[in-house]
Write a protein that holds these residues in place. Structure first.
Motif, PDB file in Angstrom:
ATOM      1  N   SER A 109      14.742  65.402 102.943  1.00  0.00           N
ATOM      2  CA  SER A 109      13.704  65.053 103.926  1.00  0.00           C
ATOM      3  C   SER A 109      13.112  63.667 103.706  1.00  0.00           C
ATOM      4  O   SER A 109      11.905  63.459 103.820  1.00  0.00           O
ATOM      5  N   GLY A 110      13.953  62.716 103.364  1.00  0.00           N
ATOM      6  CA  GLY A 110      13.501  61.341 103.263  1.00  0.00           C
ATOM      7  C   GLY A 110      12.933  60.933 101.933  1.00  0.00           C
ATOM      8  O   GLY A 110      12.516  59.793 101.760  1.00  0.00           O
ATOM      9  N   SER A 111      12.871  61.863 100.967  1.00  0.00           N
ATOM     10  CA  SER A 111      12.318  61.505  99.672  1.00  0.00           C
ATOM     11  C   SER A 111      13.130  62.134  98.542  1.00  0.00           C
ATOM     12  O   SER A 111      14.027  62.937  98.785  1.00  0.00           O
ATOM     13  N   ILE A 112      12.792  61.747  97.326  1.00  0.00           N
ATOM     14  CA  ILE A 112      13.507  62.246  96.148  1.00  0.00           C
ATOM     15  C   ILE A 112      12.773  63.455  95.590  1.00  0.00           C
ATOM     16  O   ILE A 112      11.590  63.378  95.263  1.00  0.00           O
ATOM     17  N   SER A 113      13.479  64.574  95.505  1.00  0.00           N
ATOM     18  CA  SER A 113      12.919  65.772  94.894  1.00  0.00           C
ATOM     19  C   SER A 113      13.371  65.834  93.435  1.00  0.00           C
ATOM     20  O   SER A 113      14.569  65.742  93.155  1.00  0.00           O
ATOM     21  N   LEU A 114      12.424  66.015  92.541  1.00  0.00           N
ATOM     22  CA  LEU A 114      12.745  66.070  91.109  1.00  0.00           C
ATOM     23  C   LEU A 114      12.812  67.502  90.587  1.00  0.00           C
ATOM     24  O   LEU A 114      12.874  67.722  89.376  1.00  0.00           O
ATOM     25  N   ILE A 128      22.967  52.785  82.264  1.00  0.00           N
ATOM     26  CA  ILE A 128      23.552  53.225  83.547  1.00  0.00           C
ATOM     27  C   ILE A 128      22.730  52.799  84.756  1.00  0.00           C
ATOM     28  O   ILE A 128      23.029  53.194  85.881  1.00  0.00           O
ATOM     29  N   LYS A 129      21.695  51.992  84.549  1.00  0.00           N
ATOM     30  CA  LYS A 129      20.792  51.680  85.655  1.00  0.00           C
ATOM     31  C   LYS A 129      21.497  50.885  86.751  1.00  0.00           C
ATOM     32  O   LYS A 129      22.476  50.172  86.527  1.00  0.00           O
ATOM     33  N   ILE A 130      20.969  51.043  87.937  1.00  0.00           N
ATOM     34  CA  ILE A 130      21.451  50.319  89.119  1.00  0.00           C
ATOM     35  C   ILE A 130      20.261  49.540  89.668  1.00  0.00           C
ATOM     36  O   ILE A 130      19.127  50.050  89.693  1.00  0.00           O
ATOM     37  N   ASN A 131      20.505  48.314  90.084  1.00  0.00           N
ATOM     38  CA  ASN A 131      19.410  47.480  90.562  1.00  0.00           C
ATOM     39  C   ASN A 131      19.042  47.840  91.999  1.00  0.00           C
ATOM     40  O   ASN A 131      19.587  47.292  92.969  1.00  0.00           O
ATOM     41  N   LEU A 132      18.129  48.787  92.124  1.00  0.00           N
ATOM     42  CA  LEU A 132      17.620  49.199  93.436  1.00  0.00           C
ATOM     43  C   LEU A 132      16.296  48.492  93.699  1.00  0.00           C
ATOM     44  O   LEU A 132      15.584  48.112  92.767  1.00  0.00           O
ATOM     45  N   ASP A 133      15.975  48.315  94.958  1.00  0.00           N
ATOM     46  CA  ASP A 133      14.681  47.720  95.313  1.00  0.00           C
ATOM     47  C   ASP A 133      14.136  48.420  96.549  1.00  0.00           C
ATOM     48  O   ASP A 133      14.681  49.438  96.999  1.00  0.00           O
ATOM     49  N   GLU A 134      13.040  47.879  97.096  1.00  0.00           N
ATOM     50  CA  GLU A 134      12.385  48.534  98.242  1.00  0.00           C
ATOM     51  C   GLU A 134      13.229  48.507  99.510  1.00  0.00           C
ATOM     52  O   GLU A 134      12.883  49.138 100.505  1.00  0.00           O
ATOM     53  N   LYS A 135      14.353  47.800  99.495  1.00  0.00           N
ATOM     54  CA  LYS A 135      15.273  47.787 100.648  1.00  0.00           C
ATOM     55  C   LYS A 135      16.448  48.738 100.414  1.00  0.00           C
ATOM     56  O   LYS A 135      17.498  48.593 101.042  1.00  0.00           O
ATOM     57  N   SER A 136      16.268  49.703  99.531  1.00  0.00           N
ATOM     58  CA  SER A 136      17.371  50.602  99.166  1.00  0.00           C
ATOM     59  C   SER A 136      17.204  51.981  99.809  1.00  0.00           C
ATOM     60  O   SER A 136      16.099  52.530  99.863  1.00  0.00           O
ATOM     61  N   ILE A 137      18.319  52.507 100.275  1.00  0.00           N
ATOM     62  CA  ILE A 137      18.369  53.856 100.836  1.00  0.00           C
ATOM     63  C   ILE A 137      19.357  54.662  99.999  1.00  0.00           C
ATOM     64  O   ILE A 137      20.469  54.198  99.720  1.00  0.00           O
ATOM     65  N   LEU A 138      18.954  55.856  99.591  1.00  0.00           N
ATOM     66  CA  LEU A 138      19.836  56.746  98.843  1.00  0.00           C
ATOM     67  C   LEU A 138      20.434  57.769  99.809  1.00  0.00           C
ATOM     68  O   LEU A 138      19.757  58.229 100.732  1.00  0.00           O
ATOM     69  N   ILE A 139      21.691  58.131  99.573  1.00  0.00           N
ATOM     70  CA  ILE A 139      22.386  59.039 100.478  1.00  0.00           C
ATOM     71  C   ILE A 139      23.299  59.963  99.684  1.00  0.00           C
ATOM     72  O   ILE A 139      23.990  59.526  98.768  1.00  0.00           O
ATOM     73  N   SER A 140      23.286  61.249 100.024  1.00  0.00           N
ATOM     74  CA  SER A 140      24.155  62.204  99.315  1.00  0.00           C
ATOM     75  C   SER A 140      25.588  62.058  99.821  1.00  0.00           C
ATOM     76  O   SER A 140      25.846  62.038 101.025  1.00  0.00           O
ATOM     77  N   LEU A 141      26.511  61.945  98.884  1.00  0.00           N
ATOM     78  CA  LEU A 141      27.921  61.689  99.206  1.00  0.00           C
ATOM     79  C   LEU A 141      28.820  62.883  98.928  1.00  0.00           C
ATOM     80  O   LEU A 141      30.012  62.838  99.243  1.00  0.00           O
ATOM     81  N   ASN A 142      28.266  63.938  98.356  1.00  0.00           N
ATOM     82  CA  ASN A 142      29.103  65.032  97.886  1.00  0.00           C
ATOM     83  C   ASN A 142      28.393  66.360  98.130  1.00  0.00           C
ATOM     84  O   ASN A 142      27.186  66.466  97.943  1.00  0.00           O
ATOM     85  N   ASN A 152      11.507  54.365  96.410  1.00  0.00           N
ATOM     86  CA  ASN A 152      10.159  53.803  96.270  1.00  0.00           C
ATOM     87  C   ASN A 152       9.811  53.534  94.805  1.00  0.00           C
ATOM     88  O   ASN A 152       8.757  53.938  94.319  1.00  0.00           O
ATOM     89  N   ASN A 153      10.736  52.893  94.128  1.00  0.00           N
ATOM     90  CA  ASN A 153      10.520  52.512  92.725  1.00  0.00           C
ATOM     91  C   ASN A 153      10.322  53.699  91.786  1.00  0.00           C
ATOM     92  O   ASN A 153       9.647  53.587  90.762  1.00  0.00           O
ATOM     93  N   GLU A 154      10.889  54.842  92.153  1.00  0.00           N
ATOM     94  CA  GLU A 154      10.833  55.986  91.247  1.00  0.00           C
ATOM     95  C   GLU A 154      11.671  55.704  90.001  1.00  0.00           C
ATOM     96  O   GLU A 154      12.650  54.957  90.051  1.00  0.00           O
ATOM     97  N   LYS A 155      11.288  56.328  88.889  1.00  0.00           N
ATOM     98  CA  LYS A 155      12.038  56.170  87.649  1.00  0.00           C
ATOM     99  C   LYS A 155      13.192  57.170  87.652  1.00  0.00           C
ATOM    100  O   LYS A 155      13.081  58.273  87.109  1.00  0.00           O
TER     101      LYS A 155
END
Length: 481
Positions: A109-114, A128-142, A152-155
């Protein structure tokens, strides 16, 4: 139209350039594409991003619809600084790590559930970090494809089923997010996933995904219009869900109304030639006394008389109020140890009815277990009622015999009452039984049934009521098929 269909239609219109008007003064998307290319080239020269993989021109057969002249079809890779996925492997987890390790299933629903996320420490994250920023969208691929979240700068660190798209600065971020929510993108990944049991969107396919790109000012207008429309869609969803609830309840309420009419003697006309129910009660009392004398049934405790305050409505003069315990033999079920259950029928075994799960919504009985050592056996024609857990599932046994567990009671009609009339009475009384159910696991007692009061018509009227009820209830069912 469901709320989901309405939202999908709005997003589809947006992607086709039909949601807002085009402005001839807008700088066309072709100029925007050039700016994006220049920006990306500059970032590559500065070493801030890697040179992207080359993608071919978009063929006509890849374009699912026509777009306005001021728009351009462009691949997702061309408007992103980076597209990739997370770690293909397992990191070293630690219970008190400050970084959450997430996969596609954590995008909701548009956010990261922990929820259920495992954790890693900073040292492991740095590997293993990836350089994400505020212009990043995460998407499930599998697995569940296409779930999205705005970063949103989550750890967080990403697993392989969590993909990411880092957009260039020359775009309206929310427009691209709307595209990824739209039926256009859903149709794309439906056509391009691999795998059968577990579906997967290859990164190559994601990078090649065609996007209808409007001028930058139109992107802003589209996003603004959608932001105005979505609250209205939410309001529509609330009304739609209320109506669905009413519609779902209406069938049950209609059936209950018909049953109530029947129990009040208003469904069919009384016939003065019918032998009154008072004579039927005398016959039942004589038959019970004879069966007790012969040892076929046990003598039951005397039931209290019915006072006027207990009678919920008036009944015809030819009818009588009786306690249910006066006219039935009630059989309580008993559990058999699990070790004695059989998963198939063998010689000498009988079906074992364990509870409400054996009775479907149409009153059919489904058998999955048998026993050879039954202790509470009910015979064909016994009315079965679930009395623990799920209260009020009803069926008439159509098998020769069955053992019933304690979640079931059997109502043995031995005294000339029309079996179907008795079943319809119990159906009309189920809501009151459910209200009597107590404790964490709901259950009703024998007295809840034995002390229930039943409006008893003459035998001939019972038959007429059953015929009329079956015709009416069949008509109601056909409306909701």
């Amino acid at each position: 139209m469901t709320p989901e269909q309405l939202k999908a239609s709005i997003l589809q219109y947006a992607m086709e350039g039909k949601l807002v008007k085009q402005d001839p003064n807008d700088e066309p998307a072709s100029e925007l594409v050039k700016k994006i290319e220049n920006e990306k080239n500059q970032l590559v020269e500065e070493g801030k991003i890697k040179k992207g993989r080359k993608t071919g021109a978009i063929a006509e057969n890849e374009k699912p619809f026509d777009i306005p002249n001021s728009w351009s079809w462009i691949r997702l890779n061309a408007i992103a600084n980076d597209i990739g996925d997370g770690l293909h492997g397992t990191p070293k987890y630690t219970s008190n790590g400050e970084y959450s390790f997430i996969n596609g299933s954590n995008l909701k629903s548009g956010s990261i559930s922990l929820v259920n996320a495992k954790h890693i420490d900073k040292a492991e994250y740095e590997k293993i970090k990836i350089n994400l920023d505020e212009k990043s969208i995460l998407i499930s691929l599998n697995g569940t494809l296409g779930n999205l979240a705005k970063y949103n700068n989550e750890k967080v660190a990403l697993g392989k089923s969590a993909g990411y798209v880092v957009l260039t600065n020359n775009l309206v971020f929310d427009y691209i997010y709307v595209f990824l929510e739209s039926p256009v993108f859903k149709s794309f990944y439906t056509q391009n996933y691999t795998g059968t049991t577990i579906k997967n969107i290859p990164l190559k396919a994601l990078r090649n995904c065609p996007i209808p790109l409007p001028p930058i000012e139109e992107q802003k207008r589209i996003v603004a219009k959608i932001e105005k429309l979505m609250p209205l869609v939410d309001e529509y969803a609330e009304s739609y869900n209320r109506l669905q609830k009413i519609d779902n309840e209406f069938e049950d309420k209609l059936k209950q109304s018909v049953l109530q009419y029947a129990m009040e003697g208003k469904l069919v006309k009384q016939n003065p030639n019918d032998e009154p129910a008072s004579e039927l009660i005398k016959k039942i009392e004589n038959e019970k006394a004879e069966l007790i004398k012969e040892g076929k049934i046990k003598k039951s405790k005397k039931l209290p008389s019915i006072n006027d305050d207990e009678k919920p409505f008036d009944i015809p003069d030819s009818w009588e109020w009786v306690r249910l315990g006066q006219i039935i033999n009630l059989i309580s079920g008993r559990d058999i140890p699990k070790k004695d259950h059989l998963n198939k029928e063998i010689k000498g075994s009988i079906p074992y009815i364990t509870g409400a799960s054996n009775i479907d919504k149409n009153g059919n009985i489904n058998i999955s277990e048998w026993v050879t050592n039954p202790t509470v056996v009910v015979n064909k024609g016994t009315i079965l009622l679930s009395v623990k857990g799920t209260i009020g599932k009803i069926s008439i046994l159509d098998l020769a015999q069955a053992h019933i567990a304690r979640q079931i009671m059997g109502i043995d009609n031995m005294f000339g009452i029309d079996k179907k009339y008795l079943q319809y009475y119990i159906e009309s009384y189920v809501q009151q039984l459910q209200q009597k159910a107590k404790s964490i696991i709901p259950g009703i007692s024998r007295d809840d049934l034995l002390l229930a009061i039943l409006p008893l018509p003459p035998v001939k009227e019972q038959e007429r009521i059953v015929i009329k009820l079956e015709r009416l209830l069949s008509s109601i069912n056909s409306l909701y098929l």
